[in-house]
Motif scaffolding. Structure first.
Motif, PDB file in Angstrom:
ATOM      1  N   SER A  81      -5.564   1.988  -8.239  1.00  0.00           N
ATOM      2  CA  SER A  81      -5.560   3.300  -7.597  1.00  0.00           C
ATOM      3  C   SER A  81      -6.534   4.236  -8.303  1.00  0.00           C
ATOM      4  O   SER A  81      -6.630   4.225  -9.529  1.00  0.00           O
ATOM      5  N   GLY A  82      -7.206   5.036  -7.525  1.00  0.00           N
ATOM      6  CA  GLY A  82      -8.013   6.104  -8.084  1.00  0.00           C
ATOM      7  C   GLY A  82      -9.290   5.672  -8.767  1.00  0.00           C
ATOM      8  O   GLY A  82      -9.477   4.500  -9.100  1.00  0.00           O
ATOM      9  N   ILE A 138      -6.129  13.203  -7.995  1.00  0.00           N
ATOM     10  CA  ILE A 138      -4.951  12.443  -7.565  1.00  0.00           C
ATOM     11  C   ILE A 138      -5.347  11.666  -6.320  1.00  0.00           C
ATOM     12  O   ILE A 138      -5.747  12.263  -5.304  1.00  0.00           O
ATOM     13  N   PRO A 139      -5.291  10.336  -6.364  1.00  0.00           N
ATOM     14  CA  PRO A 139      -5.798   9.537  -5.246  1.00  0.00           C
ATOM     15  C   PRO A 139      -4.890   9.596  -4.018  1.00  0.00           C
ATOM     16  O   PRO A 139      -3.737  10.036  -4.087  1.00  0.00           O
ATOM     17  N   GLU A 140      -5.442   9.141  -2.942  1.00  0.00           N
ATOM     18  CA  GLU A 140      -4.713   9.142  -1.663  1.00  0.00           C
ATOM     19  C   GLU A 140      -3.708   7.998  -1.590  1.00  0.00           C
ATOM     20  O   GLU A 140      -2.641   8.130  -0.982  1.00  0.00           O
ATOM     21  N   ASP A 141      -4.066   6.859  -2.173  1.00  0.00           N
ATOM     22  CA  ASP A 141      -3.170   5.708  -2.071  1.00  0.00           C
ATOM     23  C   ASP A 141      -3.257   4.842  -3.321  1.00  0.00           C
ATOM     24  O   ASP A 141      -4.098   5.071  -4.204  1.00  0.00           O
ATOM     25  N   ARG A 147       0.864  -1.185   0.000  1.00  0.00           N
ATOM     26  CA  ARG A 147       0.000   0.000   0.000  1.00  0.00           C
ATOM     27  C   ARG A 147       0.897   1.231   0.000  1.00  0.00           C
ATOM     28  O   ARG A 147       1.707   1.422   0.912  1.00  0.00           O
ATOM     29  N   ILE A 148       0.767   2.015  -1.045  1.00  0.00           N
ATOM     30  CA  ILE A 148       1.526   3.257  -1.166  1.00  0.00           C
ATOM     31  C   ILE A 148       0.631   4.399  -0.684  1.00  0.00           C
ATOM     32  O   ILE A 148      -0.460   4.609  -1.225  1.00  0.00           O
ATOM     33  N   VAL A 149       1.088   5.106   0.312  1.00  0.00           N
ATOM     34  CA  VAL A 149       0.292   6.191   0.890  1.00  0.00           C
ATOM     35  C   VAL A 149       0.881   7.535   0.455  1.00  0.00           C
ATOM     36  O   VAL A 149       2.020   7.878   0.810  1.00  0.00           O
ATOM     37  N   GLY A 150       0.131   8.254  -0.348  1.00  0.00           N
ATOM     38  CA  GLY A 150       0.561   9.574  -0.789  1.00  0.00           C
ATOM     39  C   GLY A 150      -0.282  10.665  -0.146  1.00  0.00           C
ATOM     40  O   GLY A 150      -0.678  10.562   1.026  1.00  0.00           O
ATOM     41  N   ARG A 151      -0.554  11.708  -0.921  1.00  0.00           N
ATOM     42  CA  ARG A 151      -1.448  12.755  -0.453  1.00  0.00           C
ATOM     43  C   ARG A 151      -2.338  13.155  -1.623  1.00  0.00           C
ATOM     44  O   ARG A 151      -1.856  13.614  -2.663  1.00  0.00           O
ATOM     45  N   GLY A 152      -3.620  12.931  -1.471  1.00  0.00           N
ATOM     46  CA  GLY A 152      -4.548  13.189  -2.558  1.00  0.00           C
ATOM     47  C   GLY A 152      -4.704  14.668  -2.857  1.00  0.00           C
ATOM     48  O   GLY A 152      -4.368  15.530  -2.036  1.00  0.00           O
ATOM     49  N   GLY A 153      -5.204  14.967  -4.050  1.00  0.00           N
ATOM     50  CA  GLY A 153      -5.401  16.354  -4.419  1.00  0.00           C
ATOM     51  C   GLY A 153      -6.048  16.502  -5.785  1.00  0.00           C
ATOM     52  O   GLY A 153      -6.469  15.525  -6.417  1.00  0.00           O
ATOM     53  N   ASP A 193       1.625  11.989  -5.481  1.00  0.00           N
ATOM     54  CA  ASP A 193       0.868  11.118  -6.387  1.00  0.00           C
ATOM     55  C   ASP A 193       1.275   9.652  -6.212  1.00  0.00           C
ATOM     56  O   ASP A 193       2.357   9.248  -6.648  1.00  0.00           O
ATOM     57  N   PRO A 194       0.429   8.826  -5.614  1.00  0.00           N
ATOM     58  CA  PRO A 194       0.781   7.408  -5.418  1.00  0.00           C
ATOM     59  C   PRO A 194       0.822   6.618  -6.721  1.00  0.00           C
ATOM     60  O   PRO A 194       1.463   5.562  -6.784  1.00  0.00           O
ATOM     61  N   VAL A 195       0.159   7.112  -7.772  1.00  0.00           N
ATOM     62  CA  VAL A 195       0.219   6.431  -9.064  1.00  0.00           C
ATOM     63  C   VAL A 195       1.618   6.562  -9.657  1.00  0.00           C
ATOM     64  O   VAL A 195       2.184   5.600 -10.192  1.00  0.00           O
ATOM     65  N   LEU A 196       2.195   7.752  -9.548  1.00  0.00           N
ATOM     66  CA  LEU A 196       3.565   7.964 -10.011  1.00  0.00           C
ATOM     67  C   LEU A 196       4.542   7.112  -9.205  1.00  0.00           C
ATOM     68  O   LEU A 196       5.434   6.464  -9.764  1.00  0.00           O
TER      69      LEU A 196
END
Length: 399
Positions: A250-251, A257-260, A199-205, A215-218
């Motif tokens: 994801s997303g 931009i998704p959260e994870d 699980r990659i945890v990024g910050r959505g926006g 961006d967890p997709v990147l």
């Protein structure tokens, strides 16, 4: 030990009269598939057959597993032979008259055939009793489970303490190889298989303001690409290993931009050392890639079945049996390593033995395919092989 005029061991032709019954049994099991941990009806069907033939049957070992024991003569020697019973969550597309009656469940790996082959041997051994010692026929559930499997559960339930075996043997059909052709390989035959969930945890926006998000997709895309270097740059080229990312989720919207993000991968290897290296490098690579982009990760590395390692003496013994039965032209040794995995590996960690491959025919659908079907021409061949192997392993003493 070569066959003499004093002793006659099983031939394929000895099972000719049993073929219609074996077809009927196999088709019944195929038509009524049960998934891992659910094999109650299959186990009961098998047990009733064995009890009718005079076996001492112990049920509910490690779940729906059972062991059928038969003793002949006075020897204290013993041998085990195993067949698996569970099916797969696949919608059958064969169009057969005996196709699965249960939606979404199918014998797409041939366990219906493996069970029937061992039942055929069981009936022949009970009829002839041409051996001296004890044979334990092991009918195992939940081979397809991937973890906490039937083999693990039966061992934990005291399988080898309750039913001691000096050696254990198992068999799996192999599409793409001519029907009735046996394959043998001493040492590592089938791969260890581990599953990694990330699980990659990024910050959505907002998609229009990527600089305010992580961006967890990147990040996931970078991880997928970096993982391609693990085998090519960290594993000895003389060793075999596979790292496959089979799922990337994801997303839900183009402008968000998704959260994870979630990645799932399959990791396969043929030695404990390589297995450890793969885990260490995968963990380190994922963590460093995520850190480089400002994300965090949660890694669940799930150990699956270990490497299946055939012991040399038992493999050579089984190869000799096959050559006696079908001729050396129908035996492949050494058989190429197989990237698939098998929980029979757990038995081989406890008892010496051999896992055998039996050709299911050329040009036929592969395993785990909705159009797969076990080749019934193997029923008498496989049953004769197991019968002869038990007879030869537990050979009667002769003057």
């Amino acid at each position: 030990m070569s066959e003499t005029h004093e002793t006659r061991y099983c031939e394929v032709t000895d099972l000719t009269d049993a073929r219609p019954q074996l077809d009927e049994i196999r088709h019944h099991i195929h038509q009524h598939p049960e998934l891992s941990y659910e094999e109650a009806a299959t186990s009961r069907f098998v047990a009733e057959k064995l009890e009718a033939w005079g076996y001492d049957v112990t049920r509910n070992i490690g779940g729906h597993g059972l062991v059928a024991s038969l003793k002949a003569g006075t020897s204290t020697r013993s041998v085990g032979v195993r067949a698996d019973m569970d099916a797969l969550p696949i919608q059958e597309q064969t169009g057969l008259s005996y196709a699965s009656v249960h939606d979404g469940k199918m014998h797409a790996c041939g366990h219906d055939g493996h069970t029937t082959v061992l039942l055929g041997a069981a009936q022949q051994l009970a009829k002839t009793r041409n051996f001296d010692g004890t044979v334990h026929l092991i009918f195992q559930p939940a081979e397809e489970a991937g973890a906490d499997s039937g083999a693990e559960r039966m061992i934990a339930d005291g399988l080898f303490e309750r039913f001691p075996c000096q050696a254990i043997f198992g068999l799996h059909n192999h599409p793409g190889v001519p029907v009735g052709t046996f394959g043998f390989r001493a040492g590592p035959l089938m791969a260890a298989c581990d599953t990694v969930k990330v699980r990659i945890v990024g910050r959505g926006g907002h998609a229009a303001r990527p600089h305010l998000a992580v961006d967890p997709v990147l990040v996931g895309s970078s991880i997928v690409m970096a993982l391609q270097s693990v085998v090519s740059r960290n594993i000895d080229p003389n060793e075999a290993a596979v790292v496959t990312v089979g799922s990337f989720r994801s997303g839900h919207a183009a402008n968000v931009i998704p959260e994870d993000a979630l990645l799932e991968m399959s990791v396969r290897s043929f030695s404990p050392t390589v297995r450890e290296t793969l885990e260490n490098r995968i963990r380190a690579l994922i963590a460093s890639q995520a850190q480089a982009y400002g994300a965090t990760v949660e890694i669940d590395f799930i150990r699956g079945y270990p490497v299946l390692v055939n012991s040399a003496a038992e493999t050579e013994f089984a190869r000799q049996i096959a050559e006696e039965l079908v001729g050396p032209e129908h035996v492949i040794a050494p058989f190429p390593p197989i990237a698939g995995s098998e929980d029979f590996a757990y038995y081989l960690q406890k008892v010496p033995g051999c896992f055998v491959r039996l050709g299911n025919g050329e040009g036929r659908p592969m395993l785990h395919n909705a159009r797969y079907d076990f080749n019934d021409d193997n029923l008498t061949i496989g049953a004769a092989f197991w019968t002869r192997l038990v007879e030869r392993f537990l050979t009667k003493e002769r003057a």
